[in-house]
Design an enzyme around this catalytic site. Structure first.
Site, PDB file in Angstrom:
ATOM      1  N   ASP A  21      53.027 -76.127  97.402  1.00 26.89           N
ATOM      2  CA  ASP A  21      54.166 -75.953  98.293  1.00 26.89           C
ATOM      3  C   ASP A  21      53.674 -75.071  99.456  1.00 26.89           C
ATOM      4  O   ASP A  21      52.594 -74.482  99.375  1.00 26.89           O
ATOM      5  CB  ASP A  21      55.275 -75.256  97.484  1.00 26.89           C
ATOM      6  CG  ASP A  21      56.424 -74.779  98.345  1.00 26.89           C
ATOM      7  OD1 ASP A  21      56.934 -75.575  99.147  1.00 26.89           O
ATOM      8  OD2 ASP A  21      56.802 -73.603  98.227  1.00 26.89           O
ATOM      9  N   ASP A  78      56.198 -73.016 102.073  1.00 25.18           N
ATOM     10  CA  ASP A  78      57.070 -71.865 102.325  1.00 25.18           C
ATOM     11  C   ASP A  78      57.236 -70.993 101.085  1.00 25.18           C
ATOM     12  O   ASP A  78      57.658 -71.463 100.037  1.00 25.18           O
ATOM     13  CB  ASP A  78      58.446 -72.336 102.805  1.00 25.18           C
ATOM     14  CG  ASP A  78      58.408 -72.852 104.243  1.00 25.18           C
ATOM     15  OD1 ASP A  78      57.787 -72.186 105.089  1.00 25.18           O
ATOM     16  OD2 ASP A  78      58.989 -73.916 104.517  1.00 25.18           O
ATOM     17  N   GLU A  92      71.014 -73.640  95.900  1.00 22.06           N
ATOM     18  CA  GLU A  92      69.616 -74.030  95.642  1.00 22.06           C
ATOM     19  C   GLU A  92      68.996 -73.211  94.515  1.00 22.06           C
ATOM     20  O   GLU A  92      68.265 -73.738  93.680  1.00 22.06           O
ATOM     21  CB  GLU A  92      68.774 -73.861  96.922  1.00 22.06           C
ATOM     22  CG  GLU A  92      67.330 -74.266  96.741  1.00 22.06           C
ATOM     23  CD  GLU A  92      66.438 -73.888  97.922  1.00 22.06           C
ATOM     24  OE1 GLU A  92      65.224 -73.743  97.707  1.00 22.06           O
ATOM     25  OE2 GLU A  92      66.943 -73.734  99.043  1.00 22.06           O
ATOM     26  N   LYS A 124      60.650 -83.489  95.570  1.00 19.67           N
ATOM     27  CA  LYS A 124      59.212 -83.393  95.841  1.00 19.67           C
ATOM     28  C   LYS A 124      58.442 -84.034  94.690  1.00 19.67           C
ATOM     29  O   LYS A 124      57.870 -83.364  93.843  1.00 19.67           O
ATOM     30  CB  LYS A 124      58.818 -81.937  96.035  1.00 19.67           C
ATOM     31  CG  LYS A 124      59.417 -81.364  97.312  1.00 19.67           C
ATOM     32  CD  LYS A 124      59.269 -79.871  97.394  1.00 19.67           C
ATOM     33  CE  LYS A 124      57.874 -79.467  97.758  1.00 19.67           C
ATOM     34  NZ  LYS A 124      57.763 -78.034  98.010  1.00 19.67           N
ATOM     35  N   ASP A 163      56.992 -72.287  94.209  1.00 24.09           N
ATOM     36  CA  ASP A 163      57.865 -71.122  94.045  1.00 24.09           C
ATOM     37  C   ASP A 163      59.272 -71.538  93.636  1.00 24.09           C
ATOM     38  O   ASP A 163      60.170 -70.705  93.604  1.00 24.09           O
ATOM     39  CB  ASP A 163      57.918 -70.282  95.328  1.00 24.09           C
ATOM     40  CG  ASP A 163      58.812 -70.895  96.388  1.00 24.09           C
ATOM     41  OD1 ASP A 163      59.643 -70.184  96.962  1.00 24.09           O
ATOM     42  OD2 ASP A 163      58.687 -72.106  96.636  1.00 24.09           O
TER      43      ASP A 163
END
EC number: 3.1.3.91
Length: 300
Positions: free
Chosen positions: A41, A43, A88, A205, A230
């Protein structure tokens, strides 16, 4: 093995099954660099979550906080963040429950950005003027992978143009890097008119979001994977890799640490709690690559 890989003795390291980690690292070491690929990932995984107690910007935040976004638009984007971010990261909702909210959030944010008359040439300047930071140890990480011909696949729900520019400005954008993300689509006059391809958000993803890339097919033989993420949504990033033999999943636990610790420890092999560095990853790479070379020299 934990004794051998001193980096795993770091205070930020949590492991539910140290014995299992030992086995996986042993298998990765046996395969060495030739068999290895890294899937990450961006960010808050390769980029920092916080610096000196202050939150660092994501690739979206960099744009949201920039001078090229109107005050009105910034307020609307912030309102979206305050509404959707708690959803989220809510540990009490399933991914299935979160999905429609994420699609809604990303779509609304993209639509707002498209009204802003953003021009392609402004991206580099926006990144230059931002507080974007990669995690400590990033040079070692990117350069080690490059010099050892280890492919780095960055799978990001952020903005591809921004994160690519960050990596370029940090002078570590090497040819072994492949990025799948939300890339901006500029019209012939150079203004943002939309985003290319399928929308990538936190919870899609997986192979479906990049089946058209054909990327993993080219990497036959790279059957050992180190996955860095993360969020719980990052755990599916290697789903498109054919014939995976060994996978080591490393998760950065940045936020809502108490509530999410157990879930992360159940999901990731290694959890790095409030660790703003890539020290553990770099230590593991060193261990895997050094041993890989020695094993080759020793023969079968």
């Amino acid at each position: 093995m934990a004794e051998e890989v001193s980096t795993l003795m770091k205070a930020t390291v949590l492991m539910r099954q140290p014995g299992r980690v030992q086995e996986i690292v042993g298998a990765l070491r046996k395969g060495g660099g030739d068999r290895l690929q890294v899937i990450s990932d961006f960010d808050m995984t390769l980029s920092r979550f916080a610096y000196n107690g202050k939150r660092c910007p994501s690739s979206y935040n960099i744009l949201d906080n920039s001078k090229i976004i109107s005050e009105e638009c910034r307020k609307e984007l912030t309102a979206l963040l305050h509404h959707y971010y708690p959803i989220e990261i809510d540990p009490h909702r399933t991914v299935k429950e979160k999905l429609p909210h994420m699609v809604e959030w990303w779509t609304k944010a993209h639509n707002l950005l498209c009204q802003q008359k953003i021009q392609k040439f402004q991206i580099a300047q926006v990144v230059r003027e931002s507080n974007a930071m990669l995690r400590e140890g990033y040079k070692t990480f990117f350069n080690t992978l490059y010099h050892n011909n280890i492919p780095l696949f960055i799978f990001s729900a952020g903005i591809g143009d921004i994160l690519e520019e960050i990596i370029r400005q940090m002078k570590v954008f090497h040819p072994n890097i492949h990025i799948v993300s939300n890339y901006m689509d500029f019209n012939e006059d150079g203004f943002l008119q939309g985003f290319k391809g399928q929308l990538i958000h936190t919870y899609n993803k997986n192979s479906s979001a990049c089946e058209n890339s054909g990327y993993f097919q080219q990497l036959e033989g790279k059957t050992n994977v180190i996955l860095l993420g993360d969020s719980i949504g990052d755990l599916t990033m290697a789903d498109g890799v054919p014939g995976v033999q060994n996978i080591l999943k490393i998760g950065f636990l940045n936020d809502k640490v108490e509530e999410r610790r157990e879930r992360y420890m159940d999901s990731y092999d290694i959890v790095l709690e409030k660790d703003e560095t890539l020290d553990v990853v770099n230590g593991l790479l060193q261990h895997i690559l050094c041993q890989g070379v020695q094993l080759e020299m020793q023969g079968p």
